[in-house]
Design an enzyme around this catalytic site. Structure first.
Site: not given
Ligand code: GLV
Length: 321
Positions: A238, A267, A285
């Site tokens: 994250r 982001e 991401h």
């Molecule tokens: C993606 O970043 C998730 O947390 O599934």
């Protein structure tokens, strides 16, 4: 009358069809962005919602949604949801653990290899028409095989990453808030070390912890200064776990050699400093984004929502009362 639900972003058609068997569905197939006000207005009369990690669920929003019973995140990470506020409001919150571990682990290795071997930098050079001859010292990178891999967080995804390292005959060390049980350490062939030891010994540092106030800027200036100048940092967890300003400075000054990043602070508005750097591999991401896995995530979130509003017992409940 069927309960009313909101699906905040575009999902697969068969997932919508499944939901429509149980609910009166308001969906957002055009995938229009929803700011906090639009989200609150759309949720005000709903009993459930399938949301994504860009949708922030907090006490203010919940206070405007008196009928809401369940919020189902299409993600394993749930730092976008205030779990305690949900508990107080009597709203069940769920996530999608398990189904994305392998795919996210695979993508972590894509970042490791691309960063270590400077793949995107080399491709940009070639695409720009700059390749005129073979050179012995061209794009010299870091060997991944037999290197030391340092994993922050030996949870489900961290373990996948560790097991993949066996093929590269690497030495694997890890740090976590709690030491893993011996079965996990053995299957991962990973040795528990202190945070400082991990930073100073690893050639590749990869992060697999959830974001929370406790992990905010887990890797900042001081941590990067402990790393080898030849080391690379990988983050597919994250944004906010790494201090992006400190990272840009470390990449510019040569404190570390490179970084591979799938996630960013604030982001999708990443710090423009990253775009000016050659020694960073950037992705929007997408670590869990294989067709099969994103489908499984959406279907699991839908199953959680159906179970929450029909039985009151969704399989991936985050806030049992
Ligand atoms: C993606 O970043 C998730 O947390 O599934």
């Amino acid at each position: 009358m069927k309960p009313k639900i909101l699906v905040t972003r575009e999902v697969f058609n068969d997932v919508l069809e499944y939901l429509s068997q149980y609910f009166d569905v308001t969906s957002n197939q055009p995938d229009l962005p929803m700011d906090a006000e639009t989200l609150a207005a759309n949720l005000a009369d709903k009993q459930g919602a399938m949301i994504t990690l860009s949708d922030k669920i907090d006490a203010t929003l919940l206070s405007r949604c008196p009928n809401l019973k369940a919020i189902c995140n299409i993600a394993v990470g749930y730092n976008n949801v205030d779990i305690e506020a949900c508990r107080k409001a009597g709203v069940m919150a769920t996530n999608t653990p398990g189904v994305l571990d392998d795919t996210t682990g695979d993508f972590t290795w894509a970042l490791v290899l691309a960063t270590a071997r400077r793949l995107t930098e080399a491709e940009a050079y070639l695409r720009a028409g700059q390749w005129d001859r073979w050179k012995l010292k061209q794009f010299l990178g870091l060997d991944v095989h037999h290197a030391t891999l340092g994993i922050f967080g030996l949870g489900r995804i961290g373990q996948v990453v560790a097991r993949r390292a066996i093929g590269f005959e690497m030495k694997v060390i890890y740090h976590d808030v709690r030491r893993a049980v011996s079965e996990i350490e053995e299957a991962s062939r990973a040795r528990f070390v202190s945070k400082e030891e991990l930073l100073s010994q690893a050639d590749i540092v990869t992060i697999h912890v959830p974001y929370s106030p406790a992990t905010h800027h887990l890797i900042g200036k001081q941590e990067m200064e402990r790393m080898k100048p030849t080391a690379i940092l990988i983050n597919a967890s994250r944004g906010g776990v790494v201090d992006d300003v400190a990272l840009i400075e470390a990449l510019l000054s040569g404190t570390i050699a490179g970084a591979g990043l799938d996630v960013f602070e604030n982001e999708p508005k990443l710090n423009p400093g990253f775009l000016a750097l050659k020694n960073v591999v950037l992705a929007p991401h997408i670590a869990s984004s294989s067709k099969a896995t994103r489908h499984k995530m959406a279907m699991l979130a839908a199953e959680n929502l159906v179970a929450a509003l029909t039985t009151g017992h969704p399989p991936n409940l985050l806030n049992p009362v």
